[in-house]
Scaffold this motif. Structure first.
Motif, PDB file in Angstrom:
ATOM      1  N   VAL A   1      34.417  32.707  39.961  1.00 36.25           N
ATOM      2  CA  VAL A   1      34.105  32.244  41.275  1.00 36.25           C
ATOM      3  C   VAL A   1      34.162  33.397  42.422  1.00 36.25           C
ATOM      4  CG1 VAL A   1      34.270  30.353  43.256  1.00 36.25           C
ATOM      5  CG2 VAL A   1      34.859  30.004  40.802  1.00 36.25           C
ATOM      6  N   HIS A   2      33.079  33.535  43.349  1.00 29.50           N
ATOM      7  CA  HIS A   2      33.154  34.336  44.452  1.00 29.50           C
ATOM      8  C   HIS A   2      33.682  33.701  45.648  1.00 29.50           C
ATOM      9  CE1 HIS A   2      31.184  36.468  48.294  1.00 29.50           C
ATOM     10  NE2 HIS A   2      31.870  37.365  47.445  1.00 29.50           N
ATOM     11  N   HIS A   3      34.879  33.960  46.012  1.00 32.30           N
ATOM     12  CA  HIS A   3      35.702  33.392  47.092  1.00 32.30           C
ATOM     13  C   HIS A   3      35.651  34.324  48.575  1.00 32.30           C
ATOM     14  CE1 HIS A   3      37.419  29.782  45.548  1.00 32.30           C
ATOM     15  NE2 HIS A   3      37.845  30.290  44.302  1.00 32.30           N
ATOM     16  N   SER A   4      35.599  33.845  49.437  1.00 31.24           N
ATOM     17  CA  SER A   4      35.623  34.535  50.617  1.00 31.24           C
ATOM     18  C   SER A   4      36.794  33.713  51.387  1.00 31.24           C
ATOM     19  CB  SER A   4      34.265  34.499  51.633  1.00 31.24           C
ATOM     20  OG  SER A   4      33.956  33.117  51.713  1.00 31.24           O
ATOM     21  N   GLY A   5      37.600  34.420  52.467  1.00 34.61           N
ATOM     22  CA  GLY A   5      38.613  33.765  53.095  1.00 34.61           C
ATOM     23  C   GLY A   5      40.050  34.074  52.382  1.00 34.61           C
ATOM     24  N   LEU A   6      40.041  34.762  51.179  1.00 34.15           N
ATOM     25  CA  LEU A   6      41.242  35.254  50.635  1.00 34.15           C
ATOM     26  C   LEU A   6      42.269  35.910  51.609  1.00 34.15           C
ATOM     27  CD1 LEU A   6      40.209  35.528  46.870  1.00 34.15           C
ATOM     28  CD2 LEU A   6      41.175  33.696  47.575  1.00 34.15           C
ATOM     29  N   PRO A   7      43.585  35.767  51.506  1.00 34.76           N
ATOM     30  CA  PRO A   7      44.491  36.747  52.099  1.00 34.76           C
ATOM     31  C   PRO A   7      44.174  38.399  51.523  1.00 34.76           C
ATOM     32  CG  PRO A   7      45.705  35.446  50.705  1.00 34.76           C
ATOM     33  CD  PRO A   7      44.024  35.128  50.560  1.00 34.76           C
ATOM     34  N   ALA A  21      36.985  42.904  44.430  1.00 35.16           N
ATOM     35  CA  ALA A  21      37.432  42.567  45.775  1.00 35.16           C
ATOM     36  C   ALA A  21      37.293  43.660  46.620  1.00 35.16           C
ATOM     37  CB  ALA A  21      38.837  42.161  45.512  1.00 35.16           C
ATOM     38  N   GLU A  22      37.314  43.018  47.973  1.00 32.87           N
ATOM     39  CA  GLU A  22      37.097  43.952  49.251  1.00 32.87           C
ATOM     40  C   GLU A  22      38.191  44.916  49.231  1.00 32.87           C
ATOM     41  OE1 GLU A  22      34.801  42.553  52.964  1.00 32.87           O
ATOM     42  OE2 GLU A  22      35.872  40.810  52.390  1.00 32.87           O
ATOM     43  N   PHE A  23      39.525  44.473  48.875  1.00 28.64           N
ATOM     44  CA  PHE A  23      40.478  45.444  49.080  1.00 28.64           C
ATOM     45  C   PHE A  23      41.460  45.153  47.773  1.00 28.64           C
ATOM     46  CE2 PHE A  23      39.586  44.030  53.366  1.00 28.64           C
ATOM     47  CZ  PHE A  23      39.421  45.305  53.920  1.00 28.64           C
ATOM     48  N   VAL A  24      42.239  46.189  47.272  1.00 31.51           N
ATOM     49  CA  VAL A  24      43.041  46.282  46.206  1.00 31.51           C
ATOM     50  C   VAL A  24      44.360  46.956  46.498  1.00 31.51           C
ATOM     51  CG1 VAL A  24      42.180  48.055  45.156  1.00 31.51           C
ATOM     52  CG2 VAL A  24      43.547  46.488  43.802  1.00 31.51           C
ATOM     53  N   ARG A  25      45.414  46.162  46.232  1.00 31.27           N
ATOM     54  CA  ARG A  25      46.794  47.071  46.634  1.00 31.27           C
ATOM     55  C   ARG A  25      46.988  47.875  45.186  1.00 31.27           C
ATOM     56  NH1 ARG A  25      52.472  46.340  45.322  1.00 31.27           N
ATOM     57  NH2 ARG A  25      52.074  44.440  43.982  1.00 31.27           N
ATOM     58  N   MET A  50      39.804  38.210  52.679  1.00 31.32           N
ATOM     59  CA  MET A  50      38.824  39.013  52.208  1.00 31.32           C
ATOM     60  C   MET A  50      37.975  38.265  51.062  1.00 31.32           C
ATOM     61  SD  MET A  50      40.798  41.293  49.284  1.00 31.32           S
ATOM     62  CE  MET A  50      41.490  40.277  47.701  1.00 31.32           C
ATOM     63  N   ARG A  51      36.887  38.795  50.682  1.00 29.85           N
ATOM     64  CA  ARG A  51      36.236  38.249  49.591  1.00 29.85           C
ATOM     65  C   ARG A  51      36.255  38.778  47.972  1.00 29.85           C
ATOM     66  NH1 ARG A  51      31.531  39.927  49.339  1.00 29.85           N
ATOM     67  NH2 ARG A  51      31.514  41.616  50.823  1.00 29.85           N
ATOM     68  N   ALA A  52      36.504  37.974  47.053  1.00 31.54           N
ATOM     69  CA  ALA A  52      36.747  38.655  45.611  1.00 31.54           C
ATOM     70  C   ALA A  52      36.289  37.566  44.733  1.00 31.54           C
ATOM     71  CB  ALA A  52      38.415  38.680  45.553  1.00 31.54           C
ATOM     72  N   LEU A  53      36.130  38.173  43.515  1.00 31.98           N
ATOM     73  CA  LEU A  53      36.047  37.438  42.460  1.00 31.98           C
ATOM     74  C   LEU A  53      37.196  36.751  41.919  1.00 31.98           C
ATOM     75  CD1 LEU A  53      33.338  39.420  40.425  1.00 31.98           C
ATOM     76  CD2 LEU A  53      32.924  37.602  42.315  1.00 31.98           C
ATOM     77  N   VAL A  54      37.282  35.644  41.511  1.00 32.52           N
ATOM     78  CA  VAL A  54      38.601  35.049  41.228  1.00 32.52           C
ATOM     79  C   VAL A  54      38.293  34.103  39.661  1.00 32.52           C
ATOM     80  CG1 VAL A  54      40.269  33.375  41.627  1.00 32.52           C
ATOM     81  CG2 VAL A  54      39.373  34.670  43.298  1.00 32.52           C
ATOM     82  N   LEU A  55      39.056  34.504  38.703  1.00 34.24           N
ATOM     83  CA  LEU A  55      39.037  33.886  37.495  1.00 34.24           C
ATOM     84  C   LEU A  55      39.981  32.562  37.499  1.00 34.24           C
ATOM     85  CD1 LEU A  55      37.590  34.105  34.630  1.00 34.24           C
ATOM     86  CD2 LEU A  55      39.587  35.413  34.039  1.00 34.24           C
ATOM     87  N   GLU A  56      39.205  31.346  37.506  1.00 38.10           N
ATOM     88  CA  GLU A  56      40.004  30.171  37.622  1.00 38.10           C
ATOM     89  C   GLU A  56      40.224  29.595  36.116  1.00 38.10           C
ATOM     90  OE1 GLU A  56      37.682  27.968  40.416  1.00 38.10           O
ATOM     91  OE2 GLU A  56      38.554  28.985  41.977  1.00 38.10           O
ATOM     92  N   GLY A  57      39.528  30.105  35.113  1.00 41.68           N
ATOM     93  CA  GLY A  57      39.689  29.698  33.735  1.00 41.68           C
ATOM     94  C   GLY A  57      38.645  30.417  32.915  1.00 41.68           C
ATOM     95  N   PRO A  58      38.672  30.080  31.641  1.00 36.21           N
ATOM     96  CA  PRO A  58      37.520  30.730  31.023  1.00 36.21           C
ATOM     97  C   PRO A  58      36.257  30.539  31.454  1.00 36.21           C
ATOM     98  CG  PRO A  58      39.236  29.781  29.248  1.00 36.21           C
ATOM     99  CD  PRO A  58      39.537  29.474  30.797  1.00 36.21           C
ATOM    100  N   GLU A  59      35.511  31.676  31.619  1.00 33.62           N
ATOM    101  CA  GLU A  59      34.042  31.452  32.160  1.00 33.62           C
ATOM    102  C   GLU A  59      33.887  30.765  33.394  1.00 33.62           C
ATOM    103  OE1 GLU A  59      30.734  31.290  29.337  1.00 33.62           O
ATOM    104  OE2 GLU A  59      32.421  31.111  27.806  1.00 33.62           O
ATOM    105  N   ARG A  60      35.204  30.733  34.141  1.00 31.33           N
ATOM    106  CA  ARG A  60      35.126  30.146  35.672  1.00 31.33           C
ATOM    107  C   ARG A  60      35.396  31.045  36.467  1.00 31.33           C
ATOM    108  NH1 ARG A  60      38.613  25.761  34.469  1.00 31.33           N
ATOM    109  NH2 ARG A  60      39.383  25.956  36.543  1.00 31.33           N
TER     110      ARG A  60
END
Ligand SMILES: [Zn+2]
Ligand SMILES: [Zn+2]
Length: 363
Positions: free
Chosen positions: A13-19, A130-134, A1-11
């Motif tokens: 990133v929009h990722h695709s291909g996440l489980p 994200a596209e999906f949330v549990r 799926m696609r989602a925003l991921v917080l990799e660190g302060p102000e980082r």
């Protein structure tokens, strides 16, 4: 799926291909997210004022559709349109039974994974940008979307509107009270609506941003920039034969806002702090509080509990959710999320409430 991921302060990133998230407990459901809000409190981890584990998907405000259901979920089915409080709750513990679902020991905040090496026992929960949330404890957490409600109304019910209502209710506003609202972001604007519902005689809305003051005025408040707030309250209170602000609703969560709230409240008055505070100390001293006979209330809104009261008031039209005044950006593609965060943080483009749309596929 696609989602925003917080990799660190102000980082961010929009990722695709996440489980895709999967059912982990039999009481879980998976929701396909149709809209996810960016909240003022998302800025704390985004700016590094609060730490979360790298890899956290932020976001705790969402509406969507159930797409998978655990074997012990009784009240929800695939295809149900749902909205959610920003935390999960069990519905059955000491706190849930007493209307304080925000303190459910089994409750978790969406979009918060504890950083490694901390003593926190909670496992954490990925967020909804994200596209999906549990959703764990789905039966006692999610609500089906009443057909009369728009997705935007439901999204605000899951956090900002209900929080604003809780803030005003916690202040025990009496008819005729003079109420000041510090901060005219989404929660502050909703608190204005609620303060008027509880029959405040006058609501003074304080914010440094002119466009936000204009929105507050549309909702029936008297706007003031922070430096003019004390004078404005003195004048209005004088005209109503009152000594000052009876109630201050503080919807920011900063030491500066807390100090202003303290300056503005009259002796014997009440401050309710609903903004998420991250500082270690009060901006005023115990002596100062004593000398003002101050009542101070604080804490996370128990949204799931409050919705039992708020949803019927909205359904009967006694309370109106001010979506038009609050939601400035109703549908930003998730892929533009990092830019949307920057805009939100810098308060550019008159933005108050920004909704991300994960259903919109990037071109
Ligand atoms: Zn929020
Ligand atoms: Zn509980």
């Amino acid at each position: 799926m696609r989602a925003l991921v917080l990799e660190g302060p102000e980082r961010l990133v929009h990722h695709s291909g996440l489980p895709d998230p999967r059912i982990e407990q039999p009481t879980d459901v998976i929701v396909a997210v149709h809209r996810a809000g960016i909240c003022g409190s998302d800025l704390h981890p985004y700016l590094g004022r609060e730490s979360t584990a790298p890899g956290t998907i932020p976001g705790h405000e969402f509406v969507g559709e159930v797409v998978a259901v655990g074997s012990r979920v009784e009240h929800l089915r695939t295809g149900d349109r749902v909205f959610s409080p920003f935390t999960t709750s069990c519905g059955d513990c000491f706190y849930c039974r007493r209307g304080l679902s925000a303190r459910c020991p089994r409750g978790q905040l969406f979009g918060y994974l504890p950083p490694e090496g901390t003593a926190e026992s909670c496992e954490g929960l990925q967020g909804a940008q994200a596209e999906f949330v549990r959703v764990p404890l789905a039966d006692s957490t999610l609500l089906r979307l009443p057909s009369a409600f728009s997705p935007e109304e439901a999204l605000l019910l899951g956090d900002n509107f209900t929080t604003g209502y809780f803030c005003a209710k916690s202040a025990c506003i009496k008819p005729g009270d003079l109420v000041a609202v510090v901060g005219c972001g989404s929660v502050g604007l909703c608190a204005i609506v609620a303060a008027r519902f509880f029959q405040a005689v006058e609501v003074i809305a304080i914010d440094p941003v002119a466009s936000r003051r204009r929105r507050a005025q549309e909702l029936g408040a008297t706007p003031a920039p922070p430096e003019q707030a004390a004078g404005c309250i003195r004048e209005l209170a004088g005209a109503k034969g009152r000594p000052g602000a009876d109630v201050v609703l503080e919807a920011v969560g900063s030491p500066v806002a807390q100090e202003l709230a303290f300056q503005l409240v009259r002796p014997g008055g009440t401050i309710v702090a609903i903004g998420v505070h991250t500082s270690e100390h009060f901006a005023f001293s115990p002596t100062a509080a004593y000398d003002k006979n101050l009542t101070y209330r604080a804490g996370r809104c128990p949204v799931r509990s409050m919705l039992e009261e708020v949803v019927p008031l909205v359904e009967t039209g006694e309370l109106n959710i001010p979506t038009a005044s609050v939601i400035t950006h109703p549908s930003i593609p998730l892929s533009d999320g990092p830019a949307a965060y920057r805009m939100f943080q810098e308060r550019r483009d008159d933005c108050v409430k920004v909704l991300l749309d994960p259903t919109c596929t990037p071109s």
